[in-house]
Design an enzyme around this catalytic site. Structure first.
Site, PDB file in Angstrom:
ATOM      1  N   GLY A  77      15.576 -71.420  -4.373  1.00 27.44           N
ATOM      2  CA  GLY A  77      15.141 -70.952  -5.680  1.00 27.44           C
ATOM      3  C   GLY A  77      14.654 -69.517  -5.603  1.00 27.44           C
ATOM      4  O   GLY A  77      15.430 -68.564  -5.555  1.00 27.44           O
ATOM      5  N   GLY A  78      13.337 -69.355  -5.548  1.00 20.78           N
ATOM      6  CA  GLY A  78      12.710 -68.032  -5.623  1.00 20.78           C
ATOM      7  C   GLY A  78      13.329 -66.977  -4.721  1.00 20.78           C
ATOM      8  O   GLY A  78      13.574 -65.836  -5.159  1.00 20.78           O
ATOM      9  N   ASN A  84      19.648 -70.802  -6.536  1.00 17.27           N
ATOM     10  CA  ASN A  84      19.420 -71.330  -7.886  1.00 17.27           C
ATOM     11  C   ASN A  84      18.446 -70.382  -8.588  1.00 17.27           C
ATOM     12  O   ASN A  84      17.260 -70.376  -8.268  1.00 17.27           O
ATOM     13  CB  ASN A  84      18.821 -72.746  -7.783  1.00 17.27           C
ATOM     14  CG  ASN A  84      18.333 -73.269  -9.125  1.00 17.27           C
ATOM     15  OD1 ASN A  84      18.715 -72.753 -10.180  1.00 17.27           O
ATOM     16  ND2 ASN A  84      17.487 -74.290  -9.092  1.00 17.27           N
ATOM     17  N   TRP A  85      18.992 -69.616  -9.509  1.00 24.18           N
ATOM     18  CA  TRP A  85      18.155 -68.612 -10.187  1.00 24.18           C
ATOM     19  C   TRP A  85      17.255 -69.212 -11.264  1.00 24.18           C
ATOM     20  O   TRP A  85      16.425 -68.517 -11.837  1.00 24.18           O
ATOM     21  CB  TRP A  85      19.053 -67.531 -10.808  1.00 24.18           C
ATOM     22  CG  TRP A  85      19.490 -66.483  -9.830  1.00 24.18           C
ATOM     23  CD1 TRP A  85      19.477 -66.570  -8.464  1.00 24.18           C
ATOM     24  CD2 TRP A  85      20.017 -65.192 -10.146  1.00 24.18           C
ATOM     25  NE1 TRP A  85      19.966 -65.408  -7.914  1.00 24.18           N
ATOM     26  CE2 TRP A  85      20.302 -64.545  -8.928  1.00 24.18           C
ATOM     27  CE3 TRP A  85      20.286 -64.520 -11.340  1.00 24.18           C
ATOM     28  CZ2 TRP A  85      20.833 -63.249  -8.871  1.00 24.18           C
ATOM     29  CZ3 TRP A  85      20.826 -63.234 -11.287  1.00 24.18           C
ATOM     30  CH2 TRP A  85      21.089 -62.609 -10.062  1.00 24.18           C
ATOM     31  N   LYS A  86      17.482 -70.473 -11.618  1.00 18.94           N
ATOM     32  CA  LYS A  86      16.720 -71.117 -12.697  1.00 18.94           C
ATOM     33  C   LYS A  86      16.782 -70.252 -13.969  1.00 18.94           C
ATOM     34  O   LYS A  86      17.790 -69.580 -14.184  1.00 18.94           O
ATOM     35  CB  LYS A  86      15.274 -71.365 -12.260  1.00 18.94           C
ATOM     36  CG  LYS A  86      15.197 -72.020 -10.890  1.00 18.94           C
ATOM     37  CD  LYS A  86      13.820 -72.513 -10.563  1.00 18.94           C
ATOM     38  CE  LYS A  86      13.779 -72.962  -9.121  1.00 18.94           C
ATOM     39  NZ  LYS A  86      12.658 -73.843  -8.836  1.00 18.94           N
ATOM     40  N   GLY A 125       9.018 -74.368  -4.984  1.00 19.62           N
ATOM     41  CA  GLY A 125       8.222 -73.298  -5.579  1.00 19.62           C
ATOM     42  C   GLY A 125       6.777 -73.266  -5.137  1.00 19.62           C
ATOM     43  O   GLY A 125       5.949 -72.591  -5.751  1.00 19.62           O
ATOM     44  N   HIS A 159      18.639 -81.585 -10.963  1.00 20.04           N
ATOM     45  CA  HIS A 159      17.509 -80.853 -10.360  1.00 20.04           C
ATOM     46  C   HIS A 159      16.211 -81.510 -10.828  1.00 20.04           C
ATOM     47  O   HIS A 159      16.109 -81.976 -11.964  1.00 20.04           O
ATOM     48  CB  HIS A 159      17.559 -79.380 -10.781  1.00 20.04           C
ATOM     49  CG  HIS A 159      16.595 -78.532 -10.004  1.00 20.04           C
ATOM     50  ND1 HIS A 159      15.255 -78.500 -10.295  1.00 20.04           N
ATOM     51  CD2 HIS A 159      16.778 -77.724  -8.936  1.00 20.04           C
ATOM     52  CE1 HIS A 159      14.649 -77.684  -9.440  1.00 20.04           C
ATOM     53  NE2 HIS A 159      15.551 -77.205  -8.599  1.00 20.04           N
ATOM     54  N   GLU A 191      13.532 -80.351 -11.823  1.00 15.55           N
ATOM     55  CA  GLU A 191      12.937 -79.790 -13.043  1.00 15.55           C
ATOM     56  C   GLU A 191      13.582 -80.410 -14.283  1.00 15.55           C
ATOM     57  O   GLU A 191      12.914 -80.636 -15.294  1.00 15.55           O
ATOM     58  CB  GLU A 191      13.068 -78.254 -13.023  1.00 15.55           C
ATOM     59  CG  GLU A 191      12.096 -77.654 -12.012  1.00 15.55           C
ATOM     60  CD  GLU A 191      12.492 -76.311 -11.433  1.00 15.55           C
ATOM     61  OE1 GLU A 191      13.400 -75.653 -11.965  1.00 15.55           O
ATOM     62  OE2 GLU A 191      11.867 -75.925 -10.420  1.00 15.55           O
ATOM     63  N   SER A 243      11.183 -74.229  -0.945  1.00 12.14           N
ATOM     64  CA  SER A 243      10.473 -73.144  -0.257  1.00 12.14           C
ATOM     65  C   SER A 243      11.195 -72.657   0.997  1.00 12.14           C
ATOM     66  O   SER A 243      10.552 -72.334   2.003  1.00 12.14           O
ATOM     67  CB  SER A 243       9.030 -73.565   0.047  1.00 12.14           C
ATOM     68  OG  SER A 243       8.330 -73.773  -1.164  1.00 12.14           O
ATOM     69  N   GLU A 246      15.633 -82.229  -2.103  1.00  8.45           N
ATOM     70  CA  GLU A 246      14.594 -81.290  -2.507  1.00  8.45           C
ATOM     71  C   GLU A 246      13.310 -82.061  -2.816  1.00  8.45           C
ATOM     72  O   GLU A 246      13.141 -82.560  -3.952  1.00  8.45           O
ATOM     73  CB  GLU A 246      15.022 -80.528  -3.759  1.00  8.45           C
ATOM     74  CG  GLU A 246      16.256 -79.679  -3.562  1.00  8.45           C
ATOM     75  CD  GLU A 246      16.264 -78.503  -4.525  1.00  8.45           C
ATOM     76  OE1 GLU A 246      16.311 -77.369  -4.049  1.00  8.45           O
ATOM     77  OE2 GLU A 246      16.183 -78.720  -5.743  1.00  8.45           O
TER      78      GLU A 246
HETATM   79  C1  PEP Z   1      14.844 -75.036  -6.221  1.00 10.39           C
HETATM   80  O1  PEP Z   1      14.425 -74.826  -7.342  1.00 10.39           O
HETATM   81  O2  PEP Z   1      15.902 -75.676  -6.089  1.00 10.39           O
HETATM   82  C2  PEP Z   1      14.087 -74.542  -5.078  1.00 10.39           C
HETATM   83  C3  PEP Z   1      14.349 -75.040  -3.915  1.00 10.39           C
HETATM   84  O3  PEP Z   1      13.114 -73.593  -5.329  1.00 10.39           O
HETATM   85  P1  PEP Z   1      12.243 -72.770  -4.233  1.00 10.39           P
HETATM   86  O4  PEP Z   1      13.214 -72.308  -3.167  1.00 10.39           O
HETATM   87  O5  PEP Z   1      11.671 -71.647  -4.999  1.00 10.39           O
HETATM   88  O6  PEP Z   1      11.252 -73.707  -3.678  1.00 10.39           O
END
Ligand code: PEP
Length: 249
Positions: A233-234, A11-13, A174, A98, A100, A212, A168
């Site tokens: 994500g990241g 997930n590049w956001k 993050g 999500h 966010e 994470s 999640e």
């Molecule tokens: C996400 O945004 O879905 C996520 C899991 O981010 P990260 O891996 O950066 O925690």
């Protein structure tokens, strides 16, 4: 138990220009992701990059997805994108609900539910996100919060591997602080139970963990019973990290 594939989804956001997408694709092509039975790879870039990345990613055995969709078909919804448009751009999946979006855009379980239905109508697989906040966990309500999110966000009747839920925990996203393997196992079991009755072959549906996930913890997380993949994500922004996680399957 049903044999389920592992889905490794990035997930590049709100990250990624066309130049950055090209850098990622060039790096990924050097790593030559191979098609492996039992493993599916997916990148969900910003909507502006779906059409541009769909072809090159397909050539690298990676599918593409959106990060959100409007529940409607078309109309006066300035700034929104429908599930049909995301499908038309070349996507196979779309993330809905999500945390966010739940936190920053006030998305409710009911809205997530109709977005997931819209995705199915357009032959997209919705990745339906659920997860408790830190306060909810500290108050001892993590399981009841997630059970309710699953009950109200996941539509009935999504069959087979088109049923994808991502657990999640909000506090793990993050932060560099993933949930413990024990907590992941427990919550995945809770989610599988909460899904029962929602489809005839609920055992085929996938439950991903997100929060994470990094190259150094991926193998442990992906080996947890009931974990059918990861939402990343990241670490999905760098091709080498994304593939290191994928190769931990
Ligand atoms: C996400 O945004 O879905 C996520 C899991 O981010 P990260 O891996 O950066 O925690």
């Amino acid at each position: 138990m049903a044999k389920r594939p592992k889905l490794i989804a990035g997930n590049w956001k709100m990250n990624g220009t066309r130049a950055e997408a090209k850098t990622f694709l060039d790096a990924l092509s050097k790593l030559k992701p191979e098609m492996r039975p039992g493993r599916q790879l997916l990148i969900c870039p910003p909507a502006t990059l779906i059409a541009e990345m769909a072809g090159p990613l397909a050539g690298l055995n990676v599918q593409v997805g959106g990060q959100n969709c409007h529940p409607g078909v078309n109309g006066a919804f300035t700034g929104d994108i429908s599930a049909g448009m995301i499908r038309d751009a070349g996507a196979d999946y779309v993330i809905v609900g999500h945390s966010e979006r739940r936190a920053m855009h006030g998305e409710t379980d009911q809205l997530v539910h109709v977005k997931a239905l819209a995705a199915r109508r357009h032959d997209l697989i919705p990745i339906i996100c659920v997860g408790e906040t830190l306060a909810e966990r500290e108050d001892g309500h993590a399981q009841s919060v997630v059970r309710k999110q699953v009950r109200d966000s996941v539509p009935d009747g999504i069959e087979g591997i088109a049923l994808v839920v991502a657990y999640e925990p909000v506090w793990a996203i993050g932060t560099g602080r993933a949930a413990t393997l024990e907590d992941i196992a427990t919550m995945h079991h809770v989610i599988r139970e909460a899904l029962s009755g929602k489809s005839d072959d609920v055992e085929c549906g996938l439950i991903l963990y997100g929060g994470s996930v990094k190259p150094d913890n991926a193998a442990g997380i992906l080996a947890v019973e009931g974990v059918d993949g990861a939402l990343i994500g990241g670490a999905s922004l760098a091709a080498a990290d994304f593939m290191a996680i994928a190769d931990a399957v």
